[in-house]
Design a protein around this motif. Structure first.
Motif, PDB file in Angstrom:
ATOM      1  N   LEU A   1       0.417  -1.252  -0.095  1.00  0.00           N
ATOM      2  CA  LEU A   1       0.023   0.028   0.064  1.00  0.00           C
ATOM      3  C   LEU A   1       1.013   1.681   0.289  1.00  0.00           C
ATOM      4  CD1 LEU A   1      -2.714  -0.778   2.445  1.00  0.00           C
ATOM      5  CD2 LEU A   1      -3.251  -0.740   0.033  1.00  0.00           C
ATOM      6  N   SER A   2       2.257   0.987   0.407  1.00  0.00           N
ATOM      7  CA  SER A   2       2.488   2.510   0.564  1.00  0.00           C
ATOM      8  C   SER A   2       3.574   2.916  -0.925  1.00  0.00           C
ATOM      9  CB  SER A   2       4.306   2.250   1.752  1.00  0.00           C
ATOM     10  OG  SER A   2       3.631   1.848   3.251  1.00  0.00           O
ATOM     11  N   ALA A   3       3.989   1.705  -2.031  1.00  0.00           N
ATOM     12  CA  ALA A   3       3.974   2.170  -3.009  1.00  0.00           C
ATOM     13  C   ALA A   3       2.928   2.198  -3.824  1.00  0.00           C
ATOM     14  CB  ALA A   3       4.374   0.305  -3.704  1.00  0.00           C
ATOM     15  N   ILE A   4       1.491   1.972  -3.623  1.00  0.00           N
ATOM     16  CA  ILE A   4       0.706   2.788  -4.219  1.00  0.00           C
ATOM     17  C   ILE A   4       0.248   3.541  -4.150  1.00  0.00           C
ATOM     18  CG2 ILE A   4      -1.575   2.417  -4.402  1.00  0.00           C
ATOM     19  CD1 ILE A   4      -2.444  -0.480  -3.919  1.00  0.00           C
ATOM     20  N   MET A   5       0.714   4.194  -2.724  1.00  0.00           N
ATOM     21  CA  MET A   5       0.490   5.703  -1.563  1.00  0.00           C
ATOM     22  C   MET A   5       1.327   6.335  -2.687  1.00  0.00           C
ATOM     23  SD  MET A   5      -2.312   5.581  -0.140  1.00  0.00           S
ATOM     24  CE  MET A   5      -3.177   4.814  -0.814  1.00  0.00           C
ATOM     25  N   GLY A   6       2.907   5.964  -3.120  1.00  0.00           N
ATOM     26  CA  GLY A   6       3.625   6.940  -4.076  1.00  0.00           C
ATOM     27  C   GLY A   6       3.760   6.931  -5.172  1.00  0.00           C
ATOM     28  N   HIS A   7       2.822   5.629  -5.574  1.00  0.00           N
ATOM     29  CA  HIS A   7       2.513   5.729  -7.606  1.00  0.00           C
ATOM     30  C   HIS A   7       1.449   6.821  -7.421  1.00  0.00           C
ATOM     31  CE1 HIS A   7       1.432   4.415 -11.365  1.00  0.00           C
ATOM     32  NE2 HIS A   7       0.026   4.558 -10.990  1.00  0.00           N
ATOM     33  N   LEU A   8       0.321   7.004  -6.158  1.00  0.00           N
ATOM     34  CA  LEU A   8      -0.725   7.779  -5.782  1.00  0.00           C
ATOM     35  C   LEU A   8      -1.014   9.222  -6.098  1.00  0.00           C
ATOM     36  CD1 LEU A   8      -3.540   5.613  -4.472  1.00  0.00           C
ATOM     37  CD2 LEU A   8      -3.335   6.557  -6.399  1.00  0.00           C
ATOM     38  N   TYR A   9       0.856   9.228  -5.234  1.00  0.00           N
ATOM     39  CA  TYR A   9       1.330  11.413  -4.800  1.00  0.00           C
ATOM     40  C   TYR A   9       2.490  10.868  -5.303  1.00  0.00           C
ATOM     41  CZ  TYR A   9      -3.769  10.578  -3.578  1.00  0.00           C
ATOM     42  OH  TYR A   9      -5.278  10.040  -2.874  1.00  0.00           O
ATOM     43  N   PRO A  10       3.026  11.120  -5.841  1.00  0.00           N
ATOM     44  CA  PRO A  10       4.567  10.845  -5.742  1.00  0.00           C
ATOM     45  C   PRO A  10       5.161  12.543  -5.765  1.00  0.00           C
ATOM     46  CG  PRO A  10       4.324  11.569  -8.315  1.00  0.00           C
ATOM     47  CD  PRO A  10       2.923  10.822  -7.485  1.00  0.00           C
ATOM     48  N   PHE A  11       5.933  12.893  -4.573  1.00  0.00           N
ATOM     49  CA  PHE A  11       6.548  14.001  -4.463  1.00  0.00           C
ATOM     50  C   PHE A  11       6.479  15.132  -5.262  1.00  0.00           C
ATOM     51  CE2 PHE A  11       9.792  11.689  -3.675  1.00  0.00           C
ATOM     52  CZ  PHE A  11      11.389  12.515  -3.698  1.00  0.00           C
ATOM     53  N   TYR A  12       7.580  14.118  -5.591  1.00  0.00           N
ATOM     54  CA  TYR A  12       8.168  14.990  -7.178  1.00  0.00           C
ATOM     55  C   TYR A  12       7.478  15.548  -8.390  1.00  0.00           C
ATOM     56  CZ  TYR A  12       9.192  10.354  -9.859  1.00  0.00           C
ATOM     57  OH  TYR A  12       9.062   9.614 -10.511  1.00  0.00           O
ATOM     58  N   LEU A  13       6.072  14.526  -8.270  1.00  0.00           N
ATOM     59  CA  LEU A  13       5.231  15.225  -9.756  1.00  0.00           C
ATOM     60  C   LEU A  13       4.118  15.873  -8.920  1.00  0.00           C
ATOM     61  CD1 LEU A  13       5.245  12.238 -11.578  1.00  0.00           C
ATOM     62  CD2 LEU A  13       7.052  13.911 -11.812  1.00  0.00           C
ATOM     63  N   GLY A  14       4.598  17.251  -7.780  1.00  0.00           N
ATOM     64  CA  GLY A  14       3.785  17.474  -6.922  1.00  0.00           C
ATOM     65  C   GLY A  14       2.551  16.736  -6.788  1.00  0.00           C
ATOM     66  N   PHE A  15       2.597  15.820  -6.216  1.00  0.00           N
ATOM     67  CA  PHE A  15       1.588  14.373  -5.470  1.00  0.00           C
ATOM     68  C   PHE A  15       0.222  14.681  -6.653  1.00  0.00           C
ATOM     69  CE2 PHE A  15       3.665  16.653  -2.014  1.00  0.00           C
ATOM     70  CZ  PHE A  15       4.402  16.042  -1.379  1.00  0.00           C
ATOM     71  N   LYS A  16       1.095  13.704  -8.182  1.00  0.00           N
ATOM     72  CA  LYS A  16      -0.598  13.633  -8.988  1.00  0.00           C
ATOM     73  C   LYS A  16       0.295  12.803 -10.140  1.00  0.00           C
ATOM     74  CE  LYS A  16      -3.049  15.758 -12.867  1.00  0.00           C
ATOM     75  NZ  LYS A  16      -2.776  16.879 -13.590  1.00  0.00           N
ATOM     76  N   GLY A  17      -0.045  11.306  -9.717  1.00  0.00           N
ATOM     77  CA  GLY A  17       0.690  10.607 -10.200  1.00  0.00           C
ATOM     78  C   GLY A  17      -0.512   9.717 -10.682  1.00  0.00           C
ATOM     79  N   GLY A  18      -0.461   8.199 -10.790  1.00  0.00           N
ATOM     80  CA  GLY A  18      -1.905   7.589 -11.503  1.00  0.00           C
ATOM     81  C   GLY A  18      -2.371   7.462 -10.817  1.00  0.00           C
ATOM     82  N   LYS A  19      -3.722   6.356 -10.763  1.00  0.00           N
ATOM     83  CA  LYS A  19      -5.059   5.840 -10.041  1.00  0.00           C
ATOM     84  C   LYS A  19      -4.533   4.157  -9.344  1.00  0.00           C
ATOM     85  CE  LYS A  19      -8.476   7.900 -12.955  1.00  0.00           C
ATOM     86  NZ  LYS A  19      -9.615   8.092 -13.738  1.00  0.00           N
ATOM     87  N   GLY A  20      -3.176   3.499  -9.328  1.00  0.00           N
ATOM     88  CA  GLY A  20      -2.729   2.542  -8.521  1.00  0.00           C
ATOM     89  C   GLY A  20      -3.816   1.370  -8.860  1.00  0.00           C
ATOM     90  N   THR A  21      -3.724   1.036 -10.197  1.00  0.00           N
ATOM     91  CA  THR A  21      -4.810  -0.191 -10.360  1.00  0.00           C
ATOM     92  C   THR A  21      -3.837  -0.761 -10.388  1.00  0.00           C
ATOM     93  OG1 THR A  21      -7.335   1.164 -10.767  1.00  0.00           O
ATOM     94  CG2 THR A  21      -6.579  -0.913 -11.512  1.00  0.00           C
ATOM     95  N   ALA A  22      -2.515  -0.909 -11.289  1.00  0.00           N
ATOM     96  CA  ALA A  22      -2.334  -2.236 -11.638  1.00  0.00           C
ATOM     97  C   ALA A  22      -1.058  -2.172 -10.511  1.00  0.00           C
ATOM     98  CB  ALA A  22      -1.155  -1.470 -12.536  1.00  0.00           C
ATOM     99  N   THR A  23      -0.868  -1.152  -9.927  1.00  0.00           N
ATOM    100  CA  THR A  23       0.106  -1.271  -8.839  1.00  0.00           C
ATOM    101  C   THR A  23      -1.384  -2.415  -7.597  1.00  0.00           C
ATOM    102  OG1 THR A  23       1.346   0.500  -9.250  1.00  0.00           O
ATOM    103  CG2 THR A  23       1.772  -0.592  -7.118  1.00  0.00           C
ATOM    104  N   PHE A  24      -1.904  -1.717  -7.548  1.00  0.00           N
ATOM    105  CA  PHE A  24      -2.762  -2.758  -6.538  1.00  0.00           C
ATOM    106  C   PHE A  24      -2.929  -4.456  -7.035  1.00  0.00           C
ATOM    107  CE2 PHE A  24      -7.311  -4.012  -5.790  1.00  0.00           C
ATOM    108  CZ  PHE A  24      -6.657  -4.107  -4.024  1.00  0.00           C
TER     109      PHE A  24
END
Length: 204
Positions: free
Chosen positions: A87-110
Protein backbone atom coordinates in the motif's frame (compact mmCIF):
# COMPACT_ATOMS: atom_id res chain seq x y z
CA UNK A 1 10.71 0.76 13.53
CA UNK A 2 10.13 -1.97 10.93
CA UNK A 3 6.79 -0.41 10.03
CA UNK A 4 8.31 3.04 9.50
CA UNK A 5 11.10 1.65 7.30
CA UNK A 6 8.60 -0.35 5.24
CA UNK A 7 6.33 2.67 4.73
CA UNK A 8 9.18 4.98 3.69
CA UNK A 9 10.89 2.52 1.34
CA UNK A 10 7.57 1.36 -0.11
CA UNK A 11 6.51 4.94 -0.79
CA UNK A 12 9.84 5.82 -2.45
CA UNK A 13 9.61 2.76 -4.70
CA UNK A 14 6.07 3.73 -5.66
CA UNK A 15 7.10 7.24 -6.69
CA UNK A 16 9.06 5.78 -9.63
CA UNK A 17 6.43 6.38 -12.30
CA UNK A 18 7.26 4.59 -15.58
CA UNK A 19 4.39 6.24 -17.49
CA UNK A 20 5.73 9.71 -16.69
CA UNK A 21 9.39 8.80 -17.21
CA UNK A 22 8.83 6.97 -20.52
CA UNK A 23 6.57 9.66 -21.97
CA UNK A 24 9.10 12.34 -21.05
CA UNK A 25 11.95 10.35 -22.61
CA UNK A 26 10.03 9.11 -25.66
CA UNK A 27 8.15 12.20 -26.84
CA UNK A 28 9.22 14.93 -24.41
CA UNK A 29 5.65 15.21 -23.12
CA UNK A 30 4.02 14.79 -19.74
CA UNK A 31 1.55 11.88 -19.93
CA UNK A 32 -0.56 13.75 -17.39
CA UNK A 33 -1.30 16.43 -19.99
CA UNK A 34 -2.82 14.20 -22.68
CA UNK A 35 -5.96 12.08 -23.18
CA UNK A 36 -7.18 10.88 -19.75
CA UNK A 37 -4.33 12.81 -18.07
CA UNK A 38 -3.59 9.79 -15.90
CA UNK A 39 0.00 8.65 -15.39
CA UNK A 40 -0.79 4.99 -15.74
CA UNK A 41 -1.21 1.92 -17.93
CA UNK A 42 -4.39 2.69 -19.86
CA UNK A 43 -3.36 6.24 -20.79
CA UNK A 44 0.02 5.01 -22.00
CA UNK A 45 -1.69 2.39 -24.17
CA UNK A 46 -4.09 4.94 -25.63
CA UNK A 47 -1.41 7.60 -26.15
CA UNK A 48 1.59 5.56 -27.34
CA UNK A 49 0.17 2.16 -28.25
CA UNK A 50 -0.55 -1.18 -26.64
CA UNK A 51 3.07 -2.31 -26.27
CA UNK A 52 3.94 0.75 -24.21
CA UNK A 53 0.82 0.29 -22.13
CA UNK A 54 1.76 -3.33 -21.45
CA UNK A 55 5.31 -2.33 -20.49
CA UNK A 56 4.09 0.33 -18.06
CA UNK A 57 1.49 -2.09 -16.70
CA UNK A 58 4.13 -4.72 -15.94
CA UNK A 59 6.41 -2.18 -14.26
CA UNK A 60 3.54 -0.77 -12.18
CA UNK A 61 2.50 -4.27 -11.14
CA UNK A 62 6.07 -4.98 -10.03
CA UNK A 63 5.99 -1.90 -7.81
CA UNK A 64 3.17 -3.43 -5.82
CA UNK A 65 4.40 -7.01 -6.02
CA UNK A 66 8.06 -6.66 -5.02
CA UNK A 67 7.55 -5.10 -1.56
CA UNK A 68 4.99 -7.77 -0.68
CA UNK A 69 7.16 -10.60 -2.04
CA UNK A 70 10.24 -9.42 -0.12
CA UNK A 71 8.32 -8.79 3.10
CA UNK A 72 6.64 -12.20 2.94
CA UNK A 73 10.10 -13.74 2.78
CA UNK A 74 11.47 -11.67 5.70
CA UNK A 75 8.31 -11.64 7.85
CA UNK A 76 6.35 -14.77 6.85
CA UNK A 77 3.82 -14.44 9.68
CA UNK A 78 3.05 -10.73 9.48
CA UNK A 79 0.51 -10.09 6.73
CA UNK A 80 -0.08 -6.55 8.02
CA UNK A 81 3.52 -5.69 7.12
CA UNK A 82 3.11 -7.20 3.63
CA UNK A 83 -0.02 -5.14 3.01
CA UNK A 84 1.59 -2.01 4.43
CA UNK A 85 4.57 -2.37 2.10
CA UNK A 86 2.37 -2.80 -0.95
CA UNK A 87 0.00 0.00 0.00
CA UNK A 88 2.91 2.37 0.65
CA UNK A 89 4.09 1.70 -2.91
CA UNK A 90 0.57 2.47 -4.14
CA UNK A 91 0.55 5.73 -2.18
CA UNK A 92 3.86 6.63 -3.80
CA UNK A 93 2.32 5.91 -7.20
CA UNK A 94 -0.76 7.99 -6.41
CA UNK A 95 1.05 10.88 -4.75
CA UNK A 96 4.70 11.16 -5.91
CA UNK A 97 6.33 14.08 -4.11
CA UNK A 98 8.47 15.15 -7.09
CA UNK A 99 5.43 15.36 -9.40
CA UNK A 100 3.43 17.64 -7.16
CA UNK A 101 1.69 14.61 -5.61
CA UNK A 102 -0.13 13.99 -8.91
CA UNK A 103 0.44 10.45 -10.13
CA UNK A 104 -1.67 7.58 -11.42
CA UNK A 105 -4.71 5.82 -9.99
CA UNK A 106 -2.88 2.77 -8.68
CA UNK A 107 -4.91 -0.03 -10.29
CA UNK A 108 -1.95 -1.96 -11.73
CA UNK A 109 0.13 -1.44 -8.59
CA UNK A 110 -2.76 -2.71 -6.50
CA UNK A 111 -2.87 -5.72 -8.81
CA UNK A 112 0.77 -6.35 -7.93
CA UNK A 113 -0.05 -6.21 -4.24
CA UNK A 114 -2.86 -8.74 -4.70
CA UNK A 115 -0.56 -10.99 -6.73
CA UNK A 116 1.92 -10.88 -3.86
CA UNK A 117 -0.49 -11.72 -1.05
CA UNK A 118 -2.59 -14.38 -2.82
CA UNK A 119 -1.07 -15.41 -6.19
CA UNK A 120 -3.60 -18.04 -7.30
CA UNK A 121 -6.63 -15.94 -6.40
CA UNK A 122 -4.99 -12.93 -8.06
CA UNK A 123 -4.79 -14.80 -11.37
CA UNK A 124 -8.47 -15.72 -11.12
CA UNK A 125 -9.34 -12.11 -10.31
CA UNK A 126 -7.24 -10.96 -13.26
CA UNK A 127 -9.28 -13.15 -15.60
CA UNK A 128 -12.49 -11.81 -14.09
CA UNK A 129 -11.14 -8.27 -14.43
CA UNK A 130 -10.76 -8.79 -18.19
CA UNK A 131 -14.20 -10.41 -18.40
CA UNK A 132 -15.77 -7.34 -16.78
CA UNK A 133 -13.64 -5.08 -18.99
CA UNK A 134 -14.69 -6.97 -22.14
CA UNK A 135 -18.38 -6.82 -21.21
CA UNK A 136 -18.42 -3.21 -19.98
CA UNK A 137 -15.62 -1.70 -22.11
CA UNK A 138 -14.67 0.48 -19.12
CA UNK A 139 -11.51 -0.03 -17.04
CA UNK A 140 -13.11 1.95 -14.22
CA UNK A 141 -15.90 -0.63 -13.87
CA UNK A 142 -13.45 -3.54 -13.98
CA UNK A 143 -11.45 -1.77 -11.29
CA UNK A 144 -14.58 -1.25 -9.20
CA UNK A 145 -15.23 -4.98 -9.36
CA UNK A 146 -11.71 -5.76 -8.12
CA UNK A 147 -11.61 -3.28 -5.24
CA UNK A 148 -14.92 -4.65 -3.95
CA UNK A 149 -14.06 -8.35 -4.34
CA UNK A 150 -10.47 -8.36 -3.01
CA UNK A 151 -11.33 -7.48 0.64
CA UNK A 152 -14.09 -10.12 0.57
CA UNK A 153 -11.68 -12.78 -0.68
CA UNK A 154 -9.14 -11.73 1.97
CA UNK A 155 -11.78 -12.22 4.66
CA UNK A 156 -12.44 -15.81 3.58
CA UNK A 157 -8.70 -16.48 3.38
CA UNK A 158 -8.35 -15.47 7.04
CA UNK A 159 -6.18 -12.39 6.59
CA UNK A 160 -6.00 -10.24 9.70
CA UNK A 161 -8.73 -7.65 10.16
CA UNK A 162 -6.13 -4.89 10.14
CA UNK A 163 -4.92 -6.00 6.69
CA UNK A 164 -8.48 -6.09 5.37
CA UNK A 165 -9.19 -2.61 6.78
CA UNK A 166 -6.02 -1.28 5.12
CA UNK A 167 -7.11 -2.68 1.77
CA UNK A 168 -10.59 -1.22 2.28
CA UNK A 169 -8.96 2.18 2.81
CA UNK A 170 -7.26 1.83 -0.57
CA UNK A 171 -10.58 0.72 -2.09
CA UNK A 172 -12.11 3.97 -0.83
CA UNK A 173 -9.28 6.02 -2.33
CA UNK A 174 -9.57 4.14 -5.62
CA UNK A 175 -13.31 4.79 -5.72
CA UNK A 176 -12.67 8.48 -5.08
CA UNK A 177 -10.04 8.59 -7.83
CA UNK A 178 -12.38 6.91 -10.31
CA UNK A 179 -15.53 8.76 -9.25
CA UNK A 180 -15.38 11.19 -12.21
CA UNK A 181 -15.20 8.15 -14.51
CA UNK A 182 -18.22 6.54 -12.84
CA UNK A 183 -20.14 9.80 -13.15
CA UNK A 184 -19.32 10.10 -16.87
CA UNK A 185 -20.28 6.45 -17.42
CA UNK A 186 -23.63 7.09 -15.73
CA UNK A 187 -24.16 10.18 -17.91
CA UNK A 188 -22.99 8.21 -20.98
CA UNK A 189 -20.18 10.69 -21.53
CA UNK A 190 -17.23 8.33 -20.86
CA UNK A 191 -15.22 7.09 -23.83
CA UNK A 192 -14.95 3.31 -23.76
CA UNK A 193 -11.60 1.59 -24.25
CA UNK A 194 -12.45 0.31 -27.72
CA UNK A 195 -13.63 3.74 -28.81
CA UNK A 196 -10.48 5.34 -27.38
CA UNK A 197 -8.23 2.98 -29.34
CA UNK A 198 -10.31 3.52 -32.50
CA UNK A 199 -10.07 7.27 -32.06
CA UNK A 200 -6.30 7.04 -31.79
CA UNK A 201 -6.10 4.78 -34.86
CA UNK A 202 -8.26 7.12 -36.93
CA UNK A 203 -6.08 10.14 -36.17
CA UNK A 204 -4.12 11.30 -39.26
Amino acid sequence: MNYIIVVVLGYLLGTINPAYLISKHKNKIDIRDVNSKNAGTSNMAITFGLKWGVLVGILDILKGFLPVFILRFIFPDNDVLWILGGLSAIMGHLYPFYLGFKGGKGTATFGGLVLGIMPIHALILLMLFFVVLFISDFIALATLFVIIVVPIVMFFLDFSYISIILVLLYSSISFYKHYPNYKRIYLKEELGLKAAFKKKKDKP
